[in-house]
Scaffold this motif. Structure first.
Motif, PDB file in Angstrom:
ATOM      1  N   ALA A 352       0.836  -1.214   0.000  1.00  0.00           N
ATOM      2  CA  ALA A 352       0.000   0.000   0.000  1.00  0.00           C
ATOM      3  C   ALA A 352       0.871   1.266   0.000  1.00  0.00           C
ATOM      4  O   ALA A 352       0.526   2.266   0.611  1.00  0.00           O
ATOM      5  N   ILE A 353       2.020   1.193  -0.692  1.00  0.00           N
ATOM      6  CA  ILE A 353       2.883   2.381  -0.813  1.00  0.00           C
ATOM      7  C   ILE A 353       2.784   2.887  -2.258  1.00  0.00           C
ATOM      8  O   ILE A 353       3.157   2.176  -3.204  1.00  0.00           O
ATOM      9  N   ALA A 354       2.290   4.094  -2.404  1.00  0.00           N
ATOM     10  CA  ALA A 354       2.093   4.637  -3.757  1.00  0.00           C
ATOM     11  C   ALA A 354       3.406   5.170  -4.327  1.00  0.00           C
ATOM     12  O   ALA A 354       4.221   5.742  -3.610  1.00  0.00           O
ATOM     13  N   GLY A 355       3.589   4.966  -5.621  1.00  0.00           N
ATOM     14  CA  GLY A 355       4.698   5.596  -6.351  1.00  0.00           C
ATOM     15  C   GLY A 355       4.089   6.651  -7.275  1.00  0.00           C
ATOM     16  O   GLY A 355       3.094   6.370  -7.961  1.00  0.00           O
ATOM     17  N   VAL A 356       4.671   7.832  -7.282  1.00  0.00           N
ATOM     18  CA  VAL A 356       4.103   8.927  -8.084  1.00  0.00           C
ATOM     19  C   VAL A 356       5.193   9.533  -8.965  1.00  0.00           C
ATOM     20  O   VAL A 356       6.309   9.766  -8.500  1.00  0.00           O
TER      21      VAL A 356
END
Ligand code: FAD
Ligand code: NAD
Length: 472
Positions: A352-356
């Motif tokens: 649940a770690i977003a990459g942007v």
């Protein structure tokens, strides 16, 4: 012995400074050793923050040049004042780094300015030797050590970085004027973000990538559409291509290129070359071999599920342990480690770690990609919604992209989300929260979203997991 602490953190980046503050909040006597002269690490000094300052300035420049007219705003000739743009960026950095110093004082974290080395290790009593920035040698004792020394640019053999003509991301943040042409080596996050900055300011940008895709870890559909969008903006791509040599001269840099699989070479000349082929862990001078801390064959410090190395009482977090090299991942590891040291249990959900990617439109991804689900043989449903059908995106004139939600076919649980679109990095956070709580696509679909908002595209994508979107 200069002083003794419960915890000494080596490295004052997002992993290290957050760990030291959380440790102090938990009542531990904490110190942070940093040798840069300012706190905040790569992220605040030469990474996340200066790059976002320039992305924002260059975005406004491009908007003023190309988008204002459609809104009925006439601005005449738009001119670039590079000195002011760079000075603003430096000021933003200073505000952020000095803010961390204030937080250290507020939380009573001791800030030791110098280079730290683990000098001795014994159960519950380690020693950290520091060569201070003003040349003194000091030794501190501590119950726990946290290694948070981060990462550095991976060099490319044959392409020597001089930070003038051939630059790393650090040099790309300080160019005095837009070069006429730039070759970016690597179509990853840094290449596309910094390439976008300079393209918007007038540079002809060509991105050379070893693989046959851009943004390799992202969802396949996102990668393809994003390449088309960036090409439409004027960025050129040479995929499946490797750079074997760089020759710098007054007239520019000549690169020798070859097909990735080998074959006839060609040359490409540019005023500036940016090397952005990844980052590698930074462990130089830490004394790890001497105290027996294990590192992998790629130089990452090895840790167990509690961020502890093979040596009791020595922990490691952030870029130096590998995984996603992201500031928010390093921060969460810093918090978890401080809590573990103070006797609590802590856990990070890496799914649940977003990459942007902060191009425009932005790209954001969390959880599994379609390719990963297929490879793992997981049965899934897909819900997609384009920004062309979102009223706020239309009102803003930002309609490129889509939201895609992937949910388990049987349980409807959200397994991943991939967005290209305006503010994609903010939009994905409701999905991150949902995934932390084990949400089903139905939960997002049933949540009332304010109108007119870009976030309605997330709700519609969730509805469309069961093919019941309203607005397409
Ligand atoms: P670092 O931030 O690298 O900090 C480590 C610190 O330790 C450094 O200041 C170093 O000087 C210091 N140090 C090293 N050895 C010693 C020693 N022996 N003694 C004392 N001090 C020492 N991530 C995002 O999430 N979002 C973004 O938008 C983003 N943009 C980026 C843009 C660029 C151009 C770059 C290069 C990176 C970007 N990143 C971004 C990645 C992000 O910066 C890193 O993931 C993050 O900084 C890692 O934090 P860290 O604490 O592990 O290490
Ligand atoms: P990256 O891993 O994102 O991309 C590197 C790219 O270079 C890949 O596409 C890879 O296939 C390609 N490559 C590797 N060797 C090559 C070669 N010899 N020739 C041509 N292409 C080659 O790395 P990066 O862009 O350097 O960024 C480093 C790290 O910093 C990343 O892990 C990223 O997470 C972090 N970062 C994050 C952000 C963000 O979160 N917005 C921004 C910048 C950097």
């Amino acid at each position: 012995m200069a002083d003794s602490f419960d915890v000494i953190v080596i490295g004052g980046g997002p992993g290290g400074y957050v760990c030291a503050i959380r440790a102090a909040q938990l009542g531990l006597k904490a110190a942070c050793v940093e040798n840069r002269g300012t706190l905040g690490g790569t992220c605040l000094n030469v990474g996340c923050i200066p790059s976002k300052a320039l992305l924002q300035s260059s975005h406004l420049f491009e908007e003023a040049n190309h988008s204002f007219a459609a809104h009925g705003i006439k601005v005449g000739k738009v001119e670039l004042d590079m000195n002011t743009m760079l000075a603003r960026k430096d000021d933003v950095v200073k505000q952020n780094t000095s803010g961390i110093e204030f937080l250290f004082k507020k939380n009573k974290v001791t800030y030791i300015k110098g280079t730290g080395r683990i000098a001795k290790t014994a159960r519950g009593a380690h020693e950290v030797a520091v060569k201070t920035l003003d040349g003194k040698n000091e030794t501190y004792s501590t119950k726990y050590v946290v290694i948070a020394t981060g990462s550095e640019t991976t060099p490319l053999p044959g392409v020597a970085i001089d930070e003038k003509q051939i630059v790393s991301s650090t040099g790309a943040l300080t160019l005095a004027k837009p070069p006429k042409s730039m070759v970016v080596i690597g179509a990853g996050v840094i290449g596309l973000e910094m390439g976008s900055v300079w393209r918007r300011l007038g540079t002809e940008v060509t991105v050379v990538e070893f693989l046959d895709v851009i943004l390799p870890p992202m969802d396949g559909e996102v990668r393809k559409q994003m390449q088309r969008i960036l090409e439409r903006q004027g960025m050129k791509f040479k995929l499946s291509t490797k750079v074997t040599k760089a020759q710098a001269a007054k007239s520019g840099v000549t690169l020798t290129l070859e097909p990735a699989q080998g074959g006839a070479s060609e040359t490409l000349t540019a005023e500036t070359v940016l090397v952005a082929i990844g980052r590698r862990p930074f462990i130089e001078g830490l004394g790890l071999t001497e105290v027996g801390v294990k590192v992998s064959n790629r130089g990452f410090v090895e840790v167990d599920g509690n961020f502890q190395t093979n040596v009791e009482g020595i922990f490691a977090i952030g870029d130096v342990i590998g995984g996603q090299m992201l500031a928010h991942k390093a921060e969460d590891e810093g918090v978890a480690t401080a809590e573990i040291i103070s006797g609590q249990t802590a856990h990070i959900n890496y799914d649940a770690i977003a990459g942007v990617v902060y191009t425009w439109p932005e790209v954001a991804g969390i959880g599994k990609t379609e390719e990963q689900l297929k490879d793992a043989g997981v049965a899934y449903k897909t819900g997609k919604f384009p920004f062309t059908a979102n009223s706020r995106a239309r009102a803003n004139g930002d309609m490129d992209g889509f939201v895609k939600i992937l949910a388990d076919e049987k349980t409807d649980r959200v397994l991943g989300c991939h967005i290209i679109g305006p503010e994609a990095g903010d939009l994905i956070m409701e999905v991150a929260l949902g995934m932390e709580f084990g949400a089903a696509a139905e939960d997002i679909a049933r949540t009332c979203h304010a109108h007119p908002q870009l976030g309605e595209a997330v709700k519609e994508a969730a509805l469309n997991v069961d093919k019941r979107a309203i607005h397409i």
